[in-house]
Design a protein around this motif. Structure first.
Motif, mmCIF file in Angstrom:
data_model
loop_
_atom_site.group_PDB
_atom_site.id
_atom_site.type_symbol
_atom_site.label_atom_id
_atom_site.label_comp_id
_atom_site.label_asym_id
_atom_site.label_seq_id
_atom_site.Cartn_x
_atom_site.Cartn_y
_atom_site.Cartn_z
ATOM 1 N N THR A 292 45.484 -13.479 31.060
ATOM 2 C CA THR A 292 46.002 -14.759 30.885
ATOM 3 C C THR A 292 45.472 -15.490 29.537
ATOM 4 O O THR A 292 46.382 -16.101 29.042
ATOM 5 N N THR A 293 44.181 -15.353 29.360
ATOM 6 C CA THR A 293 43.774 -16.154 28.206
ATOM 7 C C THR A 293 44.305 -15.498 26.965
ATOM 8 O O THR A 293 44.319 -16.206 25.916
ATOM 9 N N LYS A 294 44.402 -14.052 27.018
ATOM 10 C CA LYS A 294 45.067 -13.478 25.920
ATOM 11 C C LYS A 294 46.475 -14.145 25.683
ATOM 12 O O LYS A 294 46.894 -14.316 24.619
ATOM 13 N N ASP A 295 47.285 -14.054 26.815
ATOM 14 C CA ASP A 295 48.604 -14.699 26.649
ATOM 15 C C ASP A 295 48.579 -16.381 26.059
ATOM 16 O O ASP A 295 49.348 -16.610 25.264
ATOM 17 N N LEU A 296 47.516 -17.030 26.498
ATOM 18 C CA LEU A 296 47.515 -18.268 25.999
ATOM 19 C C LEU A 296 47.221 -18.401 24.404
ATOM 20 O O LEU A 296 47.774 -19.150 23.808
ATOM 21 N N LEU A 297 46.232 -17.684 24.231
ATOM 22 C CA LEU A 297 45.675 -17.459 22.843
ATOM 23 C C LEU A 297 47.022 -17.104 21.976
ATOM 24 O O LEU A 297 47.490 -17.775 20.851
ATOM 25 N N TYR B 53 47.735 -12.473 13.133
ATOM 26 C CA TYR B 53 46.767 -12.447 14.138
ATOM 27 C C TYR B 53 47.120 -11.473 15.325
ATOM 28 O O TYR B 53 48.126 -11.308 15.716
ATOM 29 N N LEU B 54 46.077 -10.707 15.471
ATOM 30 C CA LEU B 54 45.946 -9.550 16.348
ATOM 31 C C LEU B 54 45.302 -9.669 17.681
ATOM 32 O O LEU B 54 43.926 -10.063 17.395
ATOM 33 N N VAL B 55 45.802 -10.374 18.918
ATOM 34 C CA VAL B 55 44.883 -10.656 20.073
ATOM 35 C C VAL B 55 44.828 -9.492 20.900
ATOM 36 O O VAL B 55 45.702 -9.086 21.474
ATOM 37 N N VAL C 299 41.836 -24.425 33.436
ATOM 38 C CA VAL C 299 40.967 -25.358 32.418
ATOM 39 C C VAL C 299 40.221 -24.326 31.626
ATOM 40 O O VAL C 299 40.152 -24.632 30.395
ATOM 41 N N SER C 300 39.352 -23.630 32.301
ATOM 42 C CA SER C 300 38.398 -22.995 31.499
ATOM 43 C C SER C 300 39.353 -21.954 30.570
ATOM 44 O O SER C 300 39.011 -21.802 29.413
ATOM 45 N N ASN C 301 40.354 -21.376 31.125
ATOM 46 C CA ASN C 301 40.942 -20.452 30.103
ATOM 47 C C ASN C 301 41.642 -21.068 28.737
ATOM 48 O O ASN C 301 41.695 -20.622 27.447
#
Length: 465
Positions: A116-121, A157-159, A285-287
């Motif tokens: 999920t955080t990778k997706d948000l980034l 950018y490579l996440v 929120v944290s992500n």
């Protein structure tokens, strides 16, 4: 991938050309599924007991592949021969990174929330420049180099998300694509059966910040003591995010709406801005703060950042995907995977969405917990009862301790039932659900998604795993 001749590919992987033109150029993608090969591609043939990729080598060339990276010769097929195809993929991915000096590699790890955080980034960095952050989970020895090789000369950018099932795994992945920015989300008990202890998990996750150069950036969760302590393990500059008062990027005044979506005030050294997330779950929120901390460091202005956070959506399937059925039932499909921590945040999200109807949790087995398996499942059951979840459907005998944990909570007004399989859960739900009910479906990858799919079919949607 960047264009490379077969001679350059062979050099990068320490391979040998057979029946191949050294000057032939790979201009398409690198694929290990022959069905995805297109003109100019490179096919990687993995040997296997049931399926051997070499059997599909000729077909891949017929589909347009320039050559095949494999471990044995195939008559009439241009080959790059190596001893180990997986190691060769890693070497080729590293060669790609080394040829892209303008590329910023961002690594993400944690016991939960990586995808999920990778997706948000990815949704934030694409506003700053061309980004590779594919949907889904590609975080192991195969998926990681496969993702890396999707970068090309235009990519900025490579996440990459990085998983580990032992000490040294993340260090190995970082050697393939050395990060300039490392994000550590949390340390929990996911895969504790393989690690043995939470401390060992923290040791492994911290390899991501150890891999940073002195001019790199470590983005650490200030709310997780084991993550915050990783600041001492890196040469890089450290930025902390979270709700703690000492976080550099933090959230205050957090509230949830009726669908479990958070609003908060984003606080940074540059000032404050209101944020309203479109994603379900307080854990988002944290992500989102982790993603915001990176985007801020990459130069996104505060006002733009706050607005962008509000526009973030789901990218990968089966992760807190909320949908409404025509009959008024709300479903939370979080069926991709599960561990005690992610079960906890999903159950809290379910509880926060309680309306006029009932809250129903369909929970399956959590894998790779080792000696913590019984206690981990019991904890989830107790939490469901303590949160006041109205109905608990526990799927499969291996998940029985969830049922035991819930029924042991004496003052719980809800009910738990242990069901044999997914079909039984679907049958119960068909007979019981009514308008206003909210249903969570979650478990490790043991077909729990079949329940979500059955519920989704009634809503007229379909999803692919």
């Amino acid at each position: 991938m960047i264009p490379l001749s077969l001679a350059e590919v062979a050099s990068a992987v320490d391979g040998r050309l057979v029946a191949a033109d050294p000057d032939a150029r790979v201009t398409g993608s690198v694929e290990f599924d022959s069905r995805k090969i297109g003109p100019g591609g490179l096919f990687v043939a993995f040997p296997g007991e049931k399926v051997d990729g070499h059997d599909y080598a000729a077909g891949a060339v017929a589909a347009g592949a320039v050559g095949v990276l494999g471990t044995r010769e195939v008559p009439g097929v241009p080959m790059v021969l190596v001893d180990d195809a997986l190691s060769a993929m890693a070497c080729l991915a590293r060669a790609v990174v080394d040829r892209l000096p303008g590329l910023t590699v961002i690594g993400v790890t944690g016991s939960s929330g990586k995808t999920t955080t990778k997706d948000l980034l990815g949704q934030l960095t694409v506003r700053l420049g061309p980004t590779v952050a594919p949907a889904g989970t590609f975080n192991n020895e195969l998926g990681h180099p496969y993702t890396v090789m999707q970068a090309n000369p235009e990519t900025r950018y490579l996440v990459l998300e990085k998983s580990a099932r032992g000490v040294g795994h993340i260090r190995y992945l970082c050697e393939i694509a050395p990060p300039r920015i490392s994000v550590v989300l949390n340390v929990g008990v996911a895969h504790i059966g393989e690690f043995g202890s939470v401390e060992t998990i923290a040791l492994a996750k911290g390899e991501l910040v150890e891999a940073l150069p002195a001019d790199g950036l470590a983005v650490l969760n200030a709310d997780d003591p084991l993550v915050a302590a990783m600041a001492s393990r890196t040469r890089a500059r450290v930025v902390r995010y979270g709700e703690s008062g000492d976080a550099d990027v933090r959230a205050v005044d957090v509230t949830l709406d009726e669908r479990g979506r958070a609003s908060y005030t984003l606080v940074t050294p540059e000032g404050r801005a209101p944020v309203r997330l479109g994603l379900t779950g307080r854990h988002q929120v944290s992500n989102s703060l982790a993603a915001a901390a990176v985007a801020r460091e990459l130069g996104m202005p505060l006002a733009d950042l706050a607005a962008a956070l509000g526009e973030l959506g789901l990218v990968s399937t089966r992760r807190m995907d909320v949908f409404e059925r025509p009959d008024g039932v709300t479903v939370i499909d979080d069926s991709y995977n599960a561990n005690p921590a992610s079960m906890g945040v999903a159950l809290r999200a379910l509880a926060s969405m309680r309306g006029q109807g009932r809250t129903v949790a369909v929970l399956g087995y959590m894998a790779e917990l080792g000696d913590f398996e019984t206690e981990g499942h019991q904890q989830v059951g107790r939490l469901a009862a303590e949160l006041g979840i109205d109905r608990l459907l526990v799927v499969g005998e291996p998940a029985a301790p969830i049922h035991e944990g819930a029924t042991a909570v004496g003052n719980w007004g809800g009910e738990s039932v242990l069901l044999t399989d997914q079909a039984a859960a679907v049958e119960v739900l068909r007979g019981e659900l009514r308008p206003g009910d909210v249903v969570l479906v979650k478990g490790s990858r043991y077909r729990t998604w079949e329940v979500a799919d059955a519920l989704r079919a009634a809503a007229g949607n379909e999803v692919t795993s």
